[in-house]
Design an enzyme around this catalytic site. Structure first.
Site: not given
Ligand code: DX5
Length: 228
Positions: A184, A43, A16
């Site tokens: 995610d 995102d 992401s």
């Molecule tokens: C939340 C985002 C996060 C991101 C991933 O809205 O969607 O979840 O993509 O973040 P990490 O891998 O750092 O939890």
């Protein structure tokens, strides 16, 4: 090339870019691509559906020419139907909307698919799986949020494992094995195997890749080793 395989299923890593260094986003995306990331997740946040604002189609369009990863746009926005065309135009190959953010989900899924783009439906941690019942046969991807959306760097919600197992059972029972089960939030090399064993097949990881102390390639490689 998939980051791994388990029980005959290809596993895909989708870094992401929310966690990337935006002062050198292009270089970071090129690093993730060269390191073997399968997808790249954008995102998209509007500060209304989630308490954070990120970026829009402009950034997706800027990244399209510099990566061979499938561009996966996770719309954490209200009224996503108003922006589908712009994200398709920007180069999105997968667009995921939140079931909590739309009134006419069947129509939005058809709108995405009419562009020849993969359609995904996302559920927040407290949203019951029943919301998938009438739409699951029409989509390409189910996204289970394993954190509350809005920010990277959060802890994986442990009760998500049971929810992942129940979605996997739903897909298997209905013979919908072609549907990607994406997770995610809080995914790391330490928990990815357990999450894969629960039935997930696509892993969004922000801080574990772009925030990795040894760099992006090391972050991707750590996931590959964890699944080897
Ligand atoms: C939340 C985002 C996060 C991101 C991933 O809205 O969607 O979840 O993509 O973040 P990490 O891998 O750092 O939890």
């Amino acid at each position: 090339m998939p980051i791994g395989t388990l029980k005959g299923r290809e596993l895909l890593l989708a870094p992401s870019i929310l966690a990337a260094d935006f002062a050198r986003l292009g270089a970071q995306v090129e690093e993730a691509t060269a390191a073997g990331a399968d997808w790249l997740q954008a995102d998209i946040m509007d500060g209304v559906f989630v308490p954070n604002i990120s970026f829009g189609p402009l950034v997706v369009a800027a990244l399209k020419p510099i990566t061979t990863c499938l561009l996966d746009c996770h719309l954490m926005i209200t009224n996503p139907e108003q922006y589908i065309d712009e994200f398709v135009e920007a180069g999105a190959q997968q667009i995921t909307v939140h079931v909590e953010a739309v009134t006419h989900l069947h129509r939005v899924v058809q709108q995405i698919k009419a562009h020849g783009v993969r359609a995904g439906v996302a559920l927040n941690p407290a949203t019951p799986l029943q919301f998938l019942d009438e739409i699951v046969a029409d989509i390409n991807l189910v996204l289970l949020m394993t954190v509350n959306p809005g920010f990277g760097g959060q802890q994986f919600i442990d009760s998500s494992l049971d929810k992942i197992r129940r979605v996997r059972a739903l897909l298997d029972t209905r013979g919908l094995d072609q549907i990607v089960l994406q997770v995610d939030g809080g995914i790391s090399a330490r928990n990815i195997r357990a999450v894969a064993e629960a039935g997930a097949t696509c892993f969004v990881a922000g801080s574990s890749v772009f925030g990795h102390a040894a760099g992006v390639a090391a972050g991707v490689e750590e996931f590959r080793q964890a699944l080897a």
